[in-house]
Design a protein around this motif. Structure first.
Motif, PDB file in Angstrom:
ATOM      1  N   PRO A  27     -17.146 -21.247 -57.504  1.00  0.00           N
ATOM      2  CA  PRO A  27     -16.584 -20.871 -56.198  1.00  0.00           C
ATOM      3  C   PRO A  27     -16.797 -21.908 -55.096  1.00  0.00           C
ATOM      4  O   PRO A  27     -15.927 -22.094 -54.242  1.00  0.00           O
ATOM      5  CB  PRO A  27     -17.303 -19.566 -55.866  1.00  0.00           C
ATOM      6  CG  PRO A  27     -17.665 -18.990 -57.197  1.00  0.00           C
ATOM      7  CD  PRO A  27     -17.973 -20.180 -58.068  1.00  0.00           C
ATOM      8  N   THR A  28     -17.924 -22.606 -55.099  1.00  0.00           N
ATOM      9  CA  THR A  28     -18.199 -23.549 -54.014  1.00  0.00           C
ATOM     10  C   THR A  28     -17.798 -24.980 -54.319  1.00  0.00           C
ATOM     11  O   THR A  28     -17.684 -25.784 -53.402  1.00  0.00           O
ATOM     12  CB  THR A  28     -19.690 -23.548 -53.624  1.00  0.00           C
ATOM     13  OG1 THR A  28     -20.458 -23.902 -54.768  1.00  0.00           O
ATOM     14  CG2 THR A  28     -20.112 -22.198 -53.086  1.00  0.00           C
ATOM     15  N   LEU A  29     -17.598 -25.318 -55.606  1.00  0.00           N
ATOM     16  CA  LEU A  29     -17.288 -26.706 -55.942  1.00  0.00           C
ATOM     17  C   LEU A  29     -16.590 -26.824 -57.284  1.00  0.00           C
ATOM     18  O   LEU A  29     -16.614 -25.902 -58.084  1.00  0.00           O
ATOM     19  CB  LEU A  29     -18.553 -27.566 -55.919  1.00  0.00           C
ATOM     20  CG  LEU A  29     -19.765 -27.107 -56.741  1.00  0.00           C
ATOM     21  CD1 LEU A  29     -19.662 -27.589 -58.166  1.00  0.00           C
ATOM     22  CD2 LEU A  29     -21.022 -27.626 -56.112  1.00  0.00           C
ATOM     23  N   VAL A  30     -15.984 -27.978 -57.482  1.00  0.00           N
ATOM     24  CA  VAL A  30     -15.350 -28.333 -58.752  1.00  0.00           C
ATOM     25  C   VAL A  30     -15.860 -29.724 -59.111  1.00  0.00           C
ATOM     26  O   VAL A  30     -15.918 -30.614 -58.263  1.00  0.00           O
ATOM     27  CB  VAL A  30     -13.812 -28.361 -58.639  1.00  0.00           C
ATOM     28  CG1 VAL A  30     -13.177 -28.797 -59.947  1.00  0.00           C
ATOM     29  CG2 VAL A  30     -13.280 -27.006 -58.213  1.00  0.00           C
ATOM     30  N   VAL A  31     -16.236 -29.902 -60.380  1.00  0.00           N
ATOM     31  CA  VAL A  31     -16.713 -31.202 -60.841  1.00  0.00           C
ATOM     32  C   VAL A  31     -15.732 -31.743 -61.870  1.00  0.00           C
ATOM     33  O   VAL A  31     -15.360 -31.047 -62.814  1.00  0.00           O
ATOM     34  CB  VAL A  31     -18.126 -31.098 -61.461  1.00  0.00           C
ATOM     35  CG1 VAL A  31     -18.602 -32.460 -61.939  1.00  0.00           C
ATOM     36  CG2 VAL A  31     -19.115 -30.506 -60.475  1.00  0.00           C
ATOM     37  N   HIS A  32     -15.298 -32.971 -61.666  1.00  0.00           N
ATOM     38  CA  HIS A  32     -14.406 -33.671 -62.599  1.00  0.00           C
ATOM     39  C   HIS A  32     -15.244 -34.737 -63.307  1.00  0.00           C
ATOM     40  O   HIS A  32     -16.001 -35.462 -62.659  1.00  0.00           O
ATOM     41  CB  HIS A  32     -13.262 -34.353 -61.849  1.00  0.00           C
ATOM     42  CG  HIS A  32     -12.406 -33.402 -61.085  1.00  0.00           C
ATOM     43  ND1 HIS A  32     -11.291 -32.824 -61.622  1.00  0.00           N
ATOM     44  CD2 HIS A  32     -12.505 -32.930 -59.825  1.00  0.00           C
ATOM     45  CE1 HIS A  32     -10.728 -32.042 -60.729  1.00  0.00           C
ATOM     46  NE2 HIS A  32     -11.451 -32.083 -59.624  1.00  0.00           N
ATOM     47  N   PHE A  33     -15.072 -34.838 -64.631  1.00  0.00           N
ATOM     48  CA  PHE A  33     -15.872 -35.764 -65.428  1.00  0.00           C
ATOM     49  C   PHE A  33     -14.963 -36.596 -66.322  1.00  0.00           C
ATOM     50  O   PHE A  33     -14.172 -36.056 -67.085  1.00  0.00           O
ATOM     51  CB  PHE A  33     -16.864 -34.969 -66.286  1.00  0.00           C
ATOM     52  CG  PHE A  33     -17.629 -35.799 -67.266  1.00  0.00           C
ATOM     53  CD1 PHE A  33     -18.582 -36.692 -66.839  1.00  0.00           C
ATOM     54  CD2 PHE A  33     -17.387 -35.681 -68.618  1.00  0.00           C
ATOM     55  CE1 PHE A  33     -19.300 -37.456 -67.748  1.00  0.00           C
ATOM     56  CE2 PHE A  33     -18.094 -36.440 -69.536  1.00  0.00           C
ATOM     57  CZ  PHE A  33     -19.051 -37.325 -69.102  1.00  0.00           C
ATOM     58  N   GLY A  34     -15.083 -37.907 -66.218  1.00  0.00           N
ATOM     59  CA  GLY A  34     -14.334 -38.822 -67.072  1.00  0.00           C
ATOM     60  C   GLY A  34     -15.236 -39.949 -67.534  1.00  0.00           C
ATOM     61  O   GLY A  34     -16.378 -40.068 -67.093  1.00  0.00           O
ATOM     62  N   ARG A  86     -15.956 -32.100 -55.931  1.00  0.00           N
ATOM     63  CA  ARG A  86     -15.070 -31.672 -54.847  1.00  0.00           C
ATOM     64  C   ARG A  86     -15.578 -30.353 -54.296  1.00  0.00           C
ATOM     65  O   ARG A  86     -15.732 -29.373 -55.029  1.00  0.00           O
ATOM     66  CB  ARG A  86     -13.636 -31.508 -55.360  1.00  0.00           C
ATOM     67  CG  ARG A  86     -12.666 -31.093 -54.282  1.00  0.00           C
ATOM     68  CD  ARG A  86     -11.223 -31.161 -54.746  1.00  0.00           C
ATOM     69  NE  ARG A  86     -10.967 -30.627 -56.064  1.00  0.00           N
ATOM     70  CZ  ARG A  86     -10.628 -29.358 -56.305  1.00  0.00           C
ATOM     71  NH1 ARG A  86     -10.532 -28.501 -55.334  1.00  0.00           N
ATOM     72  NH2 ARG A  86     -10.380 -28.980 -57.546  1.00  0.00           N
ATOM     73  N   ALA A  87     -15.845 -30.312 -53.004  1.00  0.00           N
ATOM     74  CA  ALA A  87     -16.344 -29.101 -52.354  1.00  0.00           C
ATOM     75  C   ALA A  87     -15.183 -28.184 -51.992  1.00  0.00           C
ATOM     76  O   ALA A  87     -14.155 -28.637 -51.503  1.00  0.00           O
ATOM     77  CB  ALA A  87     -17.131 -29.465 -51.104  1.00  0.00           C
TER      78      ALA A  87
END
Length: 124
Positions: A27-34, A86-87
Motif C-alpha cells: 500500500p505505501t510503496l512499490v519496488v521494481h527490481f532488474g 516508488r512511494a
C-alpha cells in the motif's frame, strides 16, 4: 545515507528497472527490481516520490526515510542489481516502522522470485 556508488542517477537505469524488471507492491510503496547485463558493479537504488505523495517537504522526508531504510538492506542484493523504490500517497503519513515492514515484504517477494524454482520432492 546510501553510499554514493549505490545511488541510481541515470534515466536509463530507472527505465530498465521499471520496464524490464519485476515488481512487488504494498500500500505505501512499490519496488521494481532488474539486473544489469554482465556487470560486477554494486547494486544501484533509485527513488521515485511524486507530487501525489505531498508537498516538497513531505516528499523529501519520505525520500530520506526510504534511503535510510535501503542502506541497511542493500547487501541482500547481488552485484549488478537495479532497484527503484516508488512511494505511493499513503507513504506520506506512514510511520517509519510501517515503511520498513512493507519494504521488507516487497524485497522478500522479489528475492524469492529471483531464486531458481526448485522442484518439489513431494510432487505437489
Amino acid at each position: 545515507m546510501l553510499p554514493s556508488g549505490s545511488r541510481m542517477r541515470r534515466g536509463e537505469e530507472f527505465a530498465d528497472a521499471v520496464r524490464k524488471g519485476r515488481r512487488a507492491g504494498r500500500p505505501t510503496l512499490v519496488v521494481h527490481f532488474g539486473m544489469r547485463e554482465e556487470t560486477d558493479e554494486p547494486a544501484l537504488v533509485g527513488f521515485v516520490v511524486s507530487r501525489a505523495v505531498g508537498g516538497a517537504v513531505v516528499r523529501n522526508r519520505v525520500k530520506r526515510q526510504l534511503r535510510h531504510l535501503m542502506r541497511d538492506r542493500l547487501d541482500r542484493f547481488p552485484r549488478g542489481s537495479l532497484l527503484v523504490v516508488r512511494a505511493n500517497p499513503p507513504a506520506a503519513s506512514a510511520r517509519s516502522e510501517r515503511l520498513a515492514a512493507e519494504l521488507d515484504v516487497a524485497l522478500d517477494r522479489l528475492l524469492r522470485r529471483r531464486e531458481p524454482s526448485q522442484a518439489r520432492v513431494d510432487g505437489r
